[in-house]
Motif scaffolding. Structure first.
Motif, PDB file in Angstrom:
ATOM      1  N   TYR A  25     -57.189 -23.056  -5.966  1.00 17.79           N
ATOM      2  CA  TYR A  25     -57.689 -24.388  -6.302  1.00 17.79           C
ATOM      3  C   TYR A  25     -59.202 -24.448  -6.171  1.00 17.79           C
ATOM      4  O   TYR A  25     -59.874 -25.076  -6.967  1.00 17.79           O
ATOM      5  CB  TYR A  25     -57.062 -25.472  -5.417  1.00 17.79           C
ATOM      6  CG  TYR A  25     -55.650 -25.812  -5.790  1.00 17.79           C
ATOM      7  CD1 TYR A  25     -55.317 -26.182  -7.091  1.00 17.79           C
ATOM      8  CD2 TYR A  25     -54.636 -25.798  -4.845  1.00 17.79           C
ATOM      9  CE1 TYR A  25     -54.025 -26.511  -7.444  1.00 17.79           C
ATOM     10  CE2 TYR A  25     -53.326 -26.127  -5.189  1.00 17.79           C
ATOM     11  CZ  TYR A  25     -53.037 -26.479  -6.482  1.00 17.79           C
ATOM     12  OH  TYR A  25     -51.756 -26.800  -6.826  1.00 17.79           O
ATOM     13  N   ALA A  26     -59.713 -23.806  -5.158  1.00 15.73           N
ATOM     14  CA  ALA A  26     -61.155 -23.833  -4.916  1.00 15.73           C
ATOM     15  C   ALA A  26     -61.907 -23.149  -6.055  1.00 15.73           C
ATOM     16  O   ALA A  26     -63.039 -23.503  -6.351  1.00 15.73           O
ATOM     17  CB  ALA A  26     -61.481 -23.186  -3.579  1.00 15.73           C
ATOM     18  N   SER A  27     -61.296 -22.166  -6.699  1.00 22.99           N
ATOM     19  CA  SER A  27     -61.988 -21.452  -7.763  1.00 22.99           C
ATOM     20  C   SER A  27     -61.895 -22.176  -9.105  1.00 22.99           C
ATOM     21  O   SER A  27     -62.538 -21.778 -10.052  1.00 22.99           O
ATOM     22  CB  SER A  27     -61.425 -20.037  -7.892  1.00 22.99           C
ATOM     23  OG  SER A  27     -60.100 -20.084  -8.379  1.00 22.99           O
ATOM     24  N   GLN A  28     -61.101 -23.226  -9.186  1.00 21.59           N
ATOM     25  CA  GLN A  28     -61.006 -23.987 -10.427  1.00 21.59           C
ATOM     26  C   GLN A  28     -62.168 -24.966 -10.542  1.00 21.59           C
ATOM     27  O   GLN A  28     -62.602 -25.556  -9.562  1.00 21.59           O
ATOM     28  CB  GLN A  28     -59.690 -24.769 -10.487  1.00 21.59           C
ATOM     29  CG  GLN A  28     -58.498 -23.892 -10.716  1.00 21.59           C
ATOM     30  CD  GLN A  28     -57.243 -24.705 -10.907  1.00 21.59           C
ATOM     31  OE1 GLN A  28     -57.129 -25.829 -10.441  1.00 21.59           O
ATOM     32  NE2 GLN A  28     -56.279 -24.124 -11.598  1.00 21.59           N
ATOM     33  N   LYS A  29     -62.642 -25.138 -11.747  1.00 21.16           N
ATOM     34  CA  LYS A  29     -63.707 -26.097 -12.017  1.00 21.16           C
ATOM     35  C   LYS A  29     -63.049 -27.398 -12.449  1.00 21.16           C
ATOM     36  O   LYS A  29     -62.320 -27.437 -13.434  1.00 21.16           O
ATOM     37  CB  LYS A  29     -64.623 -25.552 -13.110  1.00 21.16           C
ATOM     38  CG  LYS A  29     -65.878 -26.367 -13.311  1.00 21.16           C
ATOM     39  CD  LYS A  29     -66.824 -25.655 -14.262  1.00 21.16           C
ATOM     40  CE  LYS A  29     -68.079 -26.493 -14.468  1.00 21.16           C
ATOM     41  NZ  LYS A  29     -68.972 -25.864 -15.453  1.00 21.16           N
ATOM     42  N   VAL A  30     -63.298 -28.453 -11.675  1.00 22.82           N
ATOM     43  CA  VAL A  30     -62.634 -29.732 -11.905  1.00 22.82           C
ATOM     44  C   VAL A  30     -63.681 -30.771 -12.301  1.00 22.82           C
ATOM     45  O   VAL A  30     -64.688 -30.947 -11.621  1.00 22.82           O
ATOM     46  CB  VAL A  30     -61.877 -30.204 -10.640  1.00 22.82           C
ATOM     47  CG1 VAL A  30     -61.221 -31.555 -10.883  1.00 22.82           C
ATOM     48  CG2 VAL A  30     -60.852 -29.159 -10.213  1.00 22.82           C
ATOM     49  N   GLY A  31     -63.416 -31.453 -13.394  1.00 22.57           N
ATOM     50  CA  GLY A  31     -64.289 -32.526 -13.844  1.00 22.57           C
ATOM     51  C   GLY A  31     -63.513 -33.827 -13.907  1.00 22.57           C
ATOM     52  O   GLY A  31     -62.302 -33.858 -13.717  1.00 22.57           O
ATOM     53  N   ARG A 139     -65.529 -26.367 -23.711  1.00 20.46           N
ATOM     54  CA  ARG A 139     -66.917 -25.959 -23.938  1.00 20.46           C
ATOM     55  C   ARG A 139     -67.681 -25.804 -22.622  1.00 20.46           C
ATOM     56  O   ARG A 139     -68.469 -24.885 -22.453  1.00 20.46           O
ATOM     57  CB  ARG A 139     -67.605 -27.001 -24.834  1.00 20.46           C
ATOM     58  CG  ARG A 139     -69.024 -26.619 -25.224  1.00 20.46           C
ATOM     59  CD  ARG A 139     -69.668 -27.634 -26.162  1.00 20.46           C
ATOM     60  NE  ARG A 139     -69.863 -28.912 -25.508  1.00 20.46           N
ATOM     61  CZ  ARG A 139     -69.379 -30.069 -25.960  1.00 20.46           C
ATOM     62  NH1 ARG A 139     -68.677 -30.114 -27.063  1.00 20.46           N
ATOM     63  NH2 ARG A 139     -69.605 -31.185 -25.299  1.00 20.46           N
ATOM     64  N   GLU A 140     -67.404 -26.679 -21.659  1.00 17.30           N
ATOM     65  CA  GLU A 140     -68.116 -26.677 -20.380  1.00 17.30           C
ATOM     66  C   GLU A 140     -67.449 -25.782 -19.336  1.00 17.30           C
ATOM     67  O   GLU A 140     -67.952 -25.652 -18.221  1.00 17.30           O
ATOM     68  CB  GLU A 140     -68.218 -28.101 -19.826  1.00 17.30           C
ATOM     69  CG  GLU A 140     -68.941 -29.082 -20.732  1.00 17.30           C
ATOM     70  CD  GLU A 140     -70.440 -28.920 -20.679  1.00 17.30           C
ATOM     71  OE1 GLU A 140     -70.966 -28.555 -19.615  1.00 17.30           O
ATOM     72  OE2 GLU A 140     -71.088 -29.170 -21.718  1.00 17.30           O
ATOM     73  N   GLY A 141     -66.296 -25.227 -19.657  1.00 20.00           N
ATOM     74  CA  GLY A 141     -65.619 -24.308 -18.748  1.00 20.00           C
ATOM     75  C   GLY A 141     -64.845 -24.989 -17.623  1.00 20.00           C
ATOM     76  O   GLY A 141     -64.663 -24.407 -16.559  1.00 20.00           O
ATOM     77  N   TYR A 142     -64.336 -26.184 -17.854  1.00 20.00           N
ATOM     78  CA  TYR A 142     -63.549 -26.883 -16.837  1.00 20.00           C
ATOM     79  C   TYR A 142     -62.088 -26.491 -16.957  1.00 20.00           C
ATOM     80  O   TYR A 142     -61.548 -26.373 -18.057  1.00 20.00           O
ATOM     81  CB  TYR A 142     -63.690 -28.406 -16.991  1.00 20.00           C
ATOM     82  CG  TYR A 142     -64.992 -28.922 -16.445  1.00 20.00           C
ATOM     83  CD1 TYR A 142     -65.098 -29.324 -15.119  1.00 20.00           C
ATOM     84  CD2 TYR A 142     -66.126 -28.982 -17.248  1.00 20.00           C
ATOM     85  CE1 TYR A 142     -66.296 -29.784 -14.610  1.00 20.00           C
ATOM     86  CE2 TYR A 142     -67.329 -29.445 -16.743  1.00 20.00           C
ATOM     87  CZ  TYR A 142     -67.407 -29.836 -15.422  1.00 20.00           C
ATOM     88  OH  TYR A 142     -68.597 -30.288 -14.916  1.00 20.00           O
ATOM     89  N   ASP A 143     -61.465 -26.268 -15.799  1.00 15.90           N
ATOM     90  CA  ASP A 143     -60.045 -25.930 -15.765  1.00 15.90           C
ATOM     91  C   ASP A 143     -59.182 -27.183 -15.720  1.00 15.90           C
ATOM     92  O   ASP A 143     -58.078 -27.205 -16.244  1.00 15.90           O
ATOM     93  CB  ASP A 143     -59.726 -25.070 -14.525  1.00 15.90           C
ATOM     94  CG  ASP A 143     -60.498 -23.765 -14.546  1.00 15.90           C
ATOM     95  OD1 ASP A 143     -60.380 -23.038 -15.549  1.00 15.90           O
ATOM     96  OD2 ASP A 143     -61.229 -23.488 -13.578  1.00 15.90           O
ATOM     97  N   VAL A 144     -59.698 -28.212 -15.067  1.00 19.00           N
ATOM     98  CA  VAL A 144     -58.960 -29.457 -14.876  1.00 19.00           C
ATOM     99  C   VAL A 144     -59.923 -30.617 -15.087  1.00 19.00           C
ATOM    100  O   VAL A 144     -61.048 -30.595 -14.587  1.00 19.00           O
ATOM    101  CB  VAL A 144     -58.367 -29.545 -13.449  1.00 19.00           C
ATOM    102  CG1 VAL A 144     -57.648 -30.858 -13.228  1.00 19.00           C
ATOM    103  CG2 VAL A 144     -57.438 -28.376 -13.165  1.00 19.00           C
ATOM    104  N   VAL A 145     -59.451 -31.637 -15.830  1.00 17.72           N
ATOM    105  CA  VAL A 145     -60.207 -32.880 -15.980  1.00 17.72           C
ATOM    106  C   VAL A 145     -59.247 -34.015 -15.647  1.00 17.72           C
ATOM    107  O   VAL A 145     -58.151 -34.086 -16.197  1.00 17.72           O
ATOM    108  CB  VAL A 145     -60.767 -33.054 -17.411  1.00 17.72           C
ATOM    109  CG1 VAL A 145     -61.476 -34.389 -17.551  1.00 17.72           C
ATOM    110  CG2 VAL A 145     -61.701 -31.916 -17.764  1.00 17.72           C
ATOM    111  N   ILE A 146     -59.676 -34.884 -14.733  1.00 18.54           N
ATOM    112  CA  ILE A 146     -58.814 -35.987 -14.312  1.00 18.54           C
ATOM    113  C   ILE A 146     -59.529 -37.318 -14.519  1.00 18.54           C
ATOM    114  O   ILE A 146     -60.748 -37.367 -14.702  1.00 18.54           O
ATOM    115  CB  ILE A 146     -58.372 -35.834 -12.839  1.00 18.54           C
ATOM    116  CG1 ILE A 146     -59.589 -35.772 -11.912  1.00 18.54           C
ATOM    117  CG2 ILE A 146     -57.492 -34.627 -12.663  1.00 18.54           C
ATOM    118  CD1 ILE A 146     -59.228 -35.717 -10.451  1.00 18.54           C
TER     119      ILE A 146
END
Length: 169
Positions: A25-31, A139-146
Motif C-alpha cells: 500500500y505504501a508503494s502505491q501512488k494515491v490521488g 498519465r500522472e502514474g497514480y495507482d488509486v484515485v479516490i
C-alpha cells in the motif's frame, strides 16, 4: 509444544503478510478528486441548466398559459358566480375542474420529464469525468484515485481535481 509452535508460526506468517501488504500500500501512488465540486463546476460551464430550460420552454409556456386561464376562470366564478344561472355556474365549475386536472397532469408530466433529462445530462457528465479521471491517473502514474469525501488527510499535491477539469474541457 509442537502445536503451540505451529500456531505461533501461523501467527508470524499472518503478521508478515500484514507487513507486506502495508508495504504494498505504501508503494502505491494515491490521488484524490473533489468529485462533487468538479461536477458542479463542469455543469455550470457546460450550461446544462440553460440547455434543459430551453428544451422545455414551449411546454412551460403552455402550462403557464393554462394556469393564467385557470386563475381567470376562478376569479370570474368568485366575482360573478352568484349572478350566473345555475346552468352557467355549473358549466364553469366543471370547466375549471377539467382545466385544473389537465394543469396538474401536465405539471406532473413535465416535472418527471425534466427530472429524467436532468439525470441523463448528469450521467453524461459523470461518464466524461470518470474518463478524465482515468486518463489523468494513468498519465500522472497514480495507482488509486479516490473521492476527497472519503479521506481525512491528503497532500494538496495529490489533488487531481483541476487536472480532471482541464481534461474534460
Amino acid at each position: 509444544m509442537k502445536n503451540l509452535f505451529k500456531v505461533a508460526g501461523f501467527s508470524a506468517l499472518i503478521l508478515m503478510g500484514t507487513a507486506f501488504s502495508q508495504v504494498a500500500y505504501a508503494s502505491q501512488k494515491v490521488g484524490y478528486v473533489m468529485v462533487e465540486q468538479v461536477l458542479e463546476q463542469l455543469a455550470q460551464k457546460s450550461r446544462i441548466k440553460e440547455k434543459l430550460t430551453s428544451e422545455f420552454k414551449g411546454r412551460v409556456a403552455e402550462i403557464t398559459r393554462l394556469k393564467v386561464k385557470l386563475e381567470k376562470g376562478v376569479q370570474k366564478l368568485n366575482r360573478d358566480g352568484e349572478l350566473m344561472s345555475d346552468k352557467d355556474r355549473v358549466k364553469l365549475q366543471r370547466d375549471l375542474q377539467s382545466m385544473d386536472a389537465d394543469y396538474k397532469l401536465k405539471v406532473k408530466a413535465i416535472q418527471e420529464d425534466q427530472r429524467k433529462r436532468g439525470l441523463e445530462e448528469e450521467n453524461k457528465l459523470i461518464k466524461k469525468v470518470k474518463a478524465a479521471i482515468d486518463s489523468v491517473a494513468k498519465r500522472e502514474g497514480y495507482d488509486v484515485v479516490i473521492d476527497a469525501k472519503a479521506i481525512l488527510f491528503a497532500s494538496p499535491g495529490d489533488n487531481l481535481s483541476e487536472k480532471v477539469i482541464k481534461a474534460v474541457r
